[in-house]
Design a protein around this motif. Structure first.
Motif, short mmCIF file in Angstrom:
data_model
loop_
_atom_site.label_atom_id
_atom_site.label_comp_id
_atom_site.label_asym_id
_atom_site.label_seq_id
_atom_site.Cartn_x
_atom_site.Cartn_y
_atom_site.Cartn_z
N THR A 6 45.66 28.36 69.16
CA THR A 6 46.05 28.14 67.77
C THR A 6 45.81 29.42 66.99
N SER A 20 49.29 27.78 60.11
CA SER A 20 48.83 27.75 61.49
C SER A 20 50.00 27.50 62.44
N CYS A 51 50.47 26.38 66.69
CA CYS A 51 49.83 25.94 67.92
C CYS A 51 50.80 26.12 69.09
N ASP A 74 37.23 32.86 71.70
CA ASP A 74 37.50 31.76 70.79
C ASP A 74 36.87 32.01 69.43
N GLY A 75 37.67 31.89 68.38
CA GLY A 75 37.19 32.08 67.02
C GLY A 75 37.31 33.49 66.48
N ARG A 116 43.16 34.26 62.65
CA ARG A 116 42.06 33.72 63.45
C ARG A 116 42.67 33.06 64.69
N ARG A 159 42.02 30.52 67.94
CA ARG A 159 41.22 29.46 68.56
C ARG A 159 41.85 29.12 69.91
N THR A 186 41.47 26.43 73.14
CA THR A 186 40.84 25.19 73.58
C THR A 186 41.46 24.73 74.88
#
Length: 152
Positions: free
Chosen positions: A3, A17, A19, A81-82, A95, A97, A99
């Motif tokens: 993301t 955002s 994804c 991550d992050g 940013r 992310r 997962t």
């Protein structure tokens, strides 16, 4: 899944955002043929690519104005991550992310044969610096389908 979140330039709150669940390459830039289009004068037409490799996501800079992490110019680096990247010295921040979405704990197991990464080199035991390439491979079916690689 990866993301990407465009952050507000002053308040660092999410503005937009994107994804991506199954893509192996995600392209970011000013041109309309990118997966993530960022309209900014400091963003190149094809600024950054994110590649999903066996050891994790990797960022590759192609931008004329550079890509920065913590005010450091990068050329190519593994995604953590992050983490937040900045496109250009004074450009927009994104940013990232990462997962894992398809893990089922009761089916997760380690491979039967140890990988070369699990073997320790006795001459390197005094080195306190962790390697970003240390990996743990986890499989979820009898055919050995790879579902997760942890980078510690």
């Amino acid at each position: 899944m990866i993301t990407l979140t465009l952050l507000h330039p002053i308040q660092s709150v999410p503005v937009q955002s994107w994804c991506f669940e199954s893509e192996s390459v995600v392209r970011i830039g000013r041109s309309n043929d990118n997966d993530v289009i960022i309209y900014s004068a400091v963003v190149s037409r094809h600024h950054v690519e994110l590649w999903n490799n066996p050891f994790g996501w990797e960022i590759i800079n192609f931008g004329a104005n550079g890509t920065y992490i913590d005010d450091q110019l990068i050329a190519q680096i593994l995604v953590v991550d992050g983490m937040t990247i900045r496109l250009g010295n004074s450009g927009p921040s994104i940013r990232i992310r990462v997962t894992a979405t398809n893990l089922q704990p009761k089916k997760v197991r380690k491979p039967p044969n140890p990988s070369p990464f699990d073997q320790k080199d006795e001459s390197a035991t005094d080195d306190p610096t962790p390697s970003p390439f240390r990996e743990e491979i986890i499989e979820d079916d009898e055919d050995g389908a790879l579902t997760q690689i942890d980078l510690d």
